[in-house]
Design an enzyme around this catalytic site. Structure first.
Site, PDB file in Angstrom:
ATOM      1  N   PRO A  14     -32.922  46.018  17.903  1.00  0.00           N
ATOM      2  CA  PRO A  14     -31.555  44.836  18.750  1.00  0.00           C
ATOM      3  C   PRO A  14     -32.179  44.755  20.107  1.00  0.00           C
ATOM      4  O   PRO A  14     -32.995  45.445  20.559  1.00  0.00           O
ATOM      5  CB  PRO A  14     -30.709  45.822  18.704  1.00  0.00           C
ATOM      6  CG  PRO A  14     -30.919  46.978  18.575  1.00  0.00           C
ATOM      7  CD  PRO A  14     -31.753  47.779  17.424  1.00  0.00           C
ATOM      8  N   HIS A  71     -23.413  49.883  19.803  1.00  0.00           N
ATOM      9  CA  HIS A  71     -24.319  49.513  20.617  1.00  0.00           C
ATOM     10  C   HIS A  71     -23.796  50.961  21.854  1.00  0.00           C
ATOM     11  O   HIS A  71     -22.955  50.742  22.372  1.00  0.00           O
ATOM     12  CB  HIS A  71     -24.476  48.581  21.371  1.00  0.00           C
ATOM     13  CG  HIS A  71     -25.549  49.065  22.391  1.00  0.00           C
ATOM     14  ND1 HIS A  71     -26.062  50.155  22.810  1.00  0.00           N
ATOM     15  CD2 HIS A  71     -26.834  47.890  22.543  1.00  0.00           C
ATOM     16  CE1 HIS A  71     -27.118  49.785  23.504  1.00  0.00           C
ATOM     17  NE2 HIS A  71     -27.291  48.441  23.633  1.00  0.00           N
ATOM     18  N   GLY A  72     -24.121  52.067  20.866  1.00  0.00           N
ATOM     19  CA  GLY A  72     -23.224  53.262  21.503  1.00  0.00           C
ATOM     20  C   GLY A  72     -24.714  54.091  22.496  1.00  0.00           C
ATOM     21  O   GLY A  72     -24.241  54.932  23.177  1.00  0.00           O
ATOM     22  N   TYR A  94     -24.527  51.644  28.791  1.00  0.00           N
ATOM     23  CA  TYR A  94     -23.377  51.195  28.102  1.00  0.00           C
ATOM     24  C   TYR A  94     -22.150  51.217  27.829  1.00  0.00           C
ATOM     25  O   TYR A  94     -22.168  52.770  27.958  1.00  0.00           O
ATOM     26  CB  TYR A  94     -23.885  49.420  27.181  1.00  0.00           C
ATOM     27  CG  TYR A  94     -24.824  48.948  27.404  1.00  0.00           C
ATOM     28  CD1 TYR A  94     -25.049  48.059  28.705  1.00  0.00           C
ATOM     29  CD2 TYR A  94     -26.176  49.138  27.420  1.00  0.00           C
ATOM     30  CE1 TYR A  94     -26.364  47.267  29.360  1.00  0.00           C
ATOM     31  CE2 TYR A  94     -27.622  48.383  27.590  1.00  0.00           C
ATOM     32  CZ  TYR A  94     -27.641  47.985  28.954  1.00  0.00           C
ATOM     33  OH  TYR A  94     -28.285  47.008  29.253  1.00  0.00           O
ATOM     34  N   ARG A 112     -25.460  53.789  17.147  1.00  0.00           N
ATOM     35  CA  ARG A 112     -26.945  53.299  17.993  1.00  0.00           C
ATOM     36  C   ARG A 112     -26.289  54.084  19.353  1.00  0.00           C
ATOM     37  O   ARG A 112     -25.212  54.057  20.231  1.00  0.00           O
ATOM     38  CB  ARG A 112     -27.445  52.369  18.457  1.00  0.00           C
ATOM     39  CG  ARG A 112     -28.796  52.468  19.322  1.00  0.00           C
ATOM     40  CD  ARG A 112     -30.143  51.018  19.140  1.00  0.00           C
ATOM     41  NE  ARG A 112     -31.032  50.929  18.836  1.00  0.00           N
ATOM     42  CZ  ARG A 112     -32.175  50.739  19.955  1.00  0.00           C
ATOM     43  NH1 ARG A 112     -31.740  50.001  20.619  1.00  0.00           N
ATOM     44  NH2 ARG A 112     -33.790  50.893  18.842  1.00  0.00           N
TER      45      ARG A 112
HETATM   46  C1  LIG Z   1     -36.464  42.491  25.433  1.00  0.00           C
HETATM   47  C2  LIG Z   1     -36.171  44.072  24.674  1.00  0.00           C
HETATM   48  C3  LIG Z   1     -34.593  43.386  24.700  1.00  0.00           C
HETATM   49  C4  LIG Z   1     -34.128  44.749  24.024  1.00  0.00           C
HETATM   50  N1  LIG Z   1     -31.990  44.655  24.185  1.00  0.00           N
HETATM   51  C5  LIG Z   1     -31.750  45.701  23.336  1.00  0.00           C
HETATM   52  C6  LIG Z   1     -30.471  45.376  22.852  1.00  0.00           C
HETATM   53  O1  LIG Z   1     -29.439  44.190  22.723  1.00  0.00           O
HETATM   54  N2  LIG Z   1     -29.691  46.876  22.235  1.00  0.00           N
HETATM   55  C7  LIG Z   1     -30.033  47.670  22.742  1.00  0.00           C
HETATM   56  O2  LIG Z   1     -29.468  48.647  21.731  1.00  0.00           O
HETATM   57  N3  LIG Z   1     -31.480  47.733  22.590  1.00  0.00           N
HETATM   58  C8  LIG Z   1     -32.412  46.888  22.819  1.00  0.00           C
HETATM   59  N4  LIG Z   1     -33.597  47.083  23.282  1.00  0.00           N
HETATM   60  C9  LIG Z   1     -34.006  47.851  22.916  1.00  0.00           C
HETATM   61  C10 LIG Z   1     -34.891  48.384  21.827  1.00  0.00           C
HETATM   62  O3  LIG Z   1     -34.319  47.788  20.344  1.00  0.00           O
HETATM   63  C11 LIG Z   1     -35.569  49.481  21.636  1.00  0.00           C
HETATM   64  O4  LIG Z   1     -35.340  50.321  21.547  1.00  0.00           O
HETATM   65  C12 LIG Z   1     -37.266  49.537  22.401  1.00  0.00           C
HETATM   66  O5  LIG Z   1     -37.708  48.480  22.818  1.00  0.00           O
HETATM   67  C13 LIG Z   1     -38.349  50.392  22.108  1.00  0.00           C
HETATM   68  O6  LIG Z   1     -38.235  49.868  20.645  1.00  0.00           O
HETATM   69  P1  LIG Z   1     -40.304  49.793  20.594  1.00  0.00           P
HETATM   70  O7  LIG Z   1     -40.850  50.690  21.669  1.00  0.00           O
HETATM   71  O8  LIG Z   1     -40.036  49.402  19.376  1.00  0.00           O
HETATM   72  O9  LIG Z   1     -39.859  47.999  21.796  1.00  0.00           O
HETATM   73  C14 LIG Z   1     -34.270  46.108  23.777  1.00  0.00           C
HETATM   74  C15 LIG Z   1     -35.721  46.133  24.024  1.00  0.00           C
HETATM   75  C16 LIG Z   1     -36.626  44.937  24.724  1.00  0.00           C
HETATM   76  C17 LIG Z   1     -37.676  45.223  25.044  1.00  0.00           C
END
Ligand SMILES: Cc1cc2nc3c(=O)[nH]c(=O)nc-3n(C[C@H](O)[C@H](O)[C@H](O)COP(=O)(O)O)c2cc1C
Length: 366
Positions: free
Chosen positions: A25, A169-170, A174, A223
């Site tokens: 996400p 989303h836990g 948040y 999550r």
């Molecule tokens: C731009 C951006 C927005 C994100 N928004 C959310 C979100 O809405 N909900 C969530 O659970 N995690 C969010 N995350 C965390 C990601 O889901 C993920 O756990 C995190 O980027 C680590 O994965 P990666 O190393 O593959 O990027 C976000 C991450 C990024 C980079």
């Protein structure tokens, strides 16, 4: 290293994913007034067409006045909003993909916008945004009941629109996580208390209400993270016994899969074992587990916000953990943000075509 473990099907709660790659996400703030646009639908469909096994949407707000901290983050309630989400799932299905919305309430988290405030009071367990910081008022019993109902209603809408699963989303500090954490939950009632088991009651009630709303056969993911944006070193469960006290009530309340958020997937959760968070969640509950955190990239995502670029990284360690059965699914964030074709390129061995992650990818919706 052979990639079969990553590109073999996986079934949980009757939902068969063609492979183990989940799009993590990622908030995009590209849905004016909370309504996902055709560009949002095309963005997800592009990843569905290029081999992602399951897409988890950006966090999307449930029906509470201050569930979101930005007016351009999509909502998952209201006629126009749900019509937008219908276009998203239809586009994803037409491209051959599967998708779950991530249902979100930010809780006591300030908006970054100077020109906007949420249209109602902030929700939080104890009117605290982080230890020692007062922010809004504690939720009343009626607020809590309404928030639980809002998650359940959004989950019912997800099913009605044709989404393949739903994620709560836990994590990350948040609302639901603000109930889990003793740093933000000082309640003395049913929703607070001295142990993580007590403080898991809010999430468990949401899961029970969601389960009632979607029926026994619909896949529900939650999550979770030990870390919070308020404190990267926080640990809700400092031992396996605490983790069991945290996760088992959630499994019993209806969670089919645990999406275990780490910033670096390879980091062990507890001394004396190399299992990561997802590994422990699977071992403790027997439920499906999703890992995440710096898959396929050299750097991690918090640093990416500060501008750090990352290079493609080997998947060997991830695949070894997957082959060993530590977890079932692998969520990929920034690599898929940068490159909609990431899964297809990995699957087909086109490693020389994998892209560096640049912060600029966060500002576009391609
Ligand atoms: C731009 C951006 C927005 C994100 N928004 C959310 C979100 O809405 N909900 C969530 O659970 N995690 C969010 N995350 C965390 C990601 O889901 C993920 O756990 C995190 O980027 C680590 O994965 P990666 O190393 O593959 O990027 C976000 C991450 C990024 C980079």
């Amino acid at each position: 290293m052979p990639l079969d473990a990553l590109f073999s099907p996986f079934t949980f709660k009757g939902l068969t994913l063609p492979n183990r790659v989940v799009m993590a996400p990622m908030t995009r703030s590209a849905s004016p007034d909370g309504v996902p646009t055709d560009e949002v639908a095309a963005y997800y469909a592009r990843r569905a067409a290029a081999g992602v096994g399951l897409i988890v949407s950006e966090g999307t707000g449930v029906a509470r006045p201050a569930s979101l901290n930005d007016p351009n983050i999509p909502k998952f309630h209201g006629e126009a909003e749900l019509a937008g989400w219908k276009r998203v799932i239809d586009a994803v299905h037409a491209a051959g993909g599967l998708m779950a919305p991530q249902l979100w309430h930010v809780g006591a988290v300030r908006t970054h916008r100077k020109d906007w405030t949420p249209p109602g009071p902030y929700d939080s367990p104890s009117g605290i945004s982080s230890p020692g910081h007062r922010f809004g008022e504690p939720m009343s019993d009626a607020d809590i009941a309404d928030a639980i109902a809002a998650f359940a209603s959004a989950a019912a809408s997800a099913k009605a629109l044709g989404y393949d699963a739903v994620e709560l989303h836990g994590a990350h500090g948040y609302l639901i996580d603000q109930f889990f954490w003793d740093g933000t939950n000082e309640r003395g009632d049913l929703f607070g208390g001295p142990t993580i088991g007590h403080r898991a009651s809010f999430a468990a009630e949401i899961l029970r209400a969601v389960r009632t709303a979607v029926g026994p056969d619909y896949p529900v993911i939650i999550r979770l993270s030990q870390w919070k944006q308020q404190d990267f070193a926080a640990k809700l469960a400092p031992s396996p016994a605490d983790m069991e006290a945290w996760l088992q009530p959630l499994a019993d309340a209806g969670a089919d899969a645990f999406h275990c958020s780490q910033r670096r997937f390879w980091e062990p959760e507890f001394d004396g074992s190399d299992l990561n968070f997802a590994g422990w969640a699977k071992k403790i509950t027997g439920k499906a587990a999703i890992t995440v955190g710096s898959v396929g990239l050299t750097g991690e995502f918090i640093a990416a916000y500060a501008g750090e670029a990352s290079k493609p990284a080997s998947l060997d360690r991830l695949i070894a953990m997957l082959e060993r059965g530590d977890f079932d699914l692998v969520a990929v964030g920034r690599a898929l943000l940068q490159d909609p074709l990431w899964a297809e390129k990995v699957r087909d061995g086109r490693n020389h075509e994998l892209l560096d992650f640049e912060r600029s990818a966060m500002a576009t919706l391609y």
